[in-house]
Design a protein around this motif. Structure first.
Motif, PDB file in Angstrom:
ATOM      1  N   LEU A  21       0.835  -1.204   0.000  1.00  0.00           N
ATOM      2  CA  LEU A  21       0.000   0.000   0.000  1.00  0.00           C
ATOM      3  C   LEU A  21       0.870   1.254   0.000  1.00  0.00           C
ATOM      4  O   LEU A  21       0.612   2.208  -0.753  1.00  0.00           O
ATOM      5  N   CYS A  24       2.231   1.899  -3.419  1.00  0.00           N
ATOM      6  CA  CYS A  24       1.189   2.326  -4.356  1.00  0.00           C
ATOM      7  C   CYS A  24       0.802   3.784  -4.134  1.00  0.00           C
ATOM      8  O   CYS A  24       0.591   4.537  -5.096  1.00  0.00           O
ATOM      9  N   VAL A  30      -0.026   5.064 -10.063  1.00  0.00           N
ATOM     10  CA  VAL A  30      -1.170   4.491  -9.352  1.00  0.00           C
ATOM     11  C   VAL A  30      -2.150   5.615  -9.056  1.00  0.00           C
ATOM     12  O   VAL A  30      -1.829   6.565  -8.343  1.00  0.00           O
ATOM     13  N   VAL A  33      -6.423   3.531  -4.964  1.00  0.00           N
ATOM     14  CA  VAL A  33      -6.214   2.291  -4.217  1.00  0.00           C
ATOM     15  C   VAL A  33      -7.428   2.036  -3.339  1.00  0.00           C
ATOM     16  O   VAL A  33      -7.804   2.877  -2.521  1.00  0.00           O
ATOM     17  N   TYR A  69     -11.508  -1.711 -11.564  1.00  0.00           N
ATOM     18  CA  TYR A  69     -10.115  -1.818 -11.116  1.00  0.00           C
ATOM     19  C   TYR A  69      -9.343  -2.736 -12.064  1.00  0.00           C
ATOM     20  O   TYR A  69      -9.881  -3.700 -12.600  1.00  0.00           O
TER      21      TYR A  69
END
Length: 222
Positions: A21, A24, A30, A33, A69
């Protein structure tokens, strides 16, 4: 892959998931999330969406929130210590496949990265229970209609400084990491490398579906 990554991450209340995480949220490619947890992960960021859901054996009540996603970084897992094979199978294979099957239907262009482990048994016939179960989980994930499925098999993972879910015993091992890198470079990775390798697998793909430590480190450096 064209466009930005929109990733779902599981297991962010554990060390590996938290580290992935972290990578990202810092990575410019990215965009969004989504994390799914039983309890809040305690992280706040403009990119981050969190769903609190208690029963991971039935995520159908939230499945409509899981569309749109193109990556899943599945970092959820339990130790096999103290568990019989049926219990470990349920917590590892059954749970993972339930979530993955729903995600594959909702997001057919998704790249699914599964955190397995070094020594996993693809034949499903070896003596080590955990390795057989992990091997079956990998094999069954590969059958799902995702764009790509990658099984990550890390060995020793050096945690990222400053994160809160690092297990306490790492404080006794971290100072040895430079030695590990020198003597056992194909058996150790940093948590940063694991996270970057997942991002790069989504962006660029990889020639192998099963990534051993050497592959993880190589992909992280692209």
């Amino acid at each position: 892959m064209k466009g930005k990554i929109r990733a779902i991450i599981t297991g962010t209340t554990g060390m590996v998931g938290e580290g992935v995480l972290h990578e990202c949220l810092m990575h410019p490619q990215v965009d969004t999330v989504l994390v799914i947890n039983r309890k809040p992960c305690g992280v706040h960021h403009p990119k981050l969406i969190e769903i609190i859901h208690e029963n991971f054996f039935d995520i159908t009540p939230i499945q409509d929130k899981l569309t749109g996603y193109n990556a899943c970084y599945f970092c959820m897992g339990v130790t096999s210590l103290g568990k019989k094979e049926p219990e470990y199978t349920q917590l590892t294979h059954t749970l993972t496949l339930h979530i993955a099957e729903i995600l594959s239907k909702q997001n057919p262009t998704m790249t699914f990265c599964y955190v397995s482990g070094a020594g996993t048994d693809s034949s499903e016939k070896g003596k080590r229970m955990w390795a057989r179960v992990k091997g079956k989980t990998e094999n069954d994930l590969m059958k799902l209609p995702f764009k790509h499925v990658f099984a990550f098999r890390p060995g020793y993972i050096q945690p990222t400084d400053g994160l809160k879910n690092t297990q306490s015993f790492y404080s006794y091992l971290s100072w040895l990491f430079p030695i590990f890198q020198t003597l056992f470079q194909n058996y150790v990775s940093t948590l940063t490398q694991v996270g970057l390798a997942m991002i790069h697998a989504t962006q660029h793909g990889y020639p192998k579906n099963i990534l051993e430590v050497k592959d993880i480190n190589e992909l992280a450096g692209i």
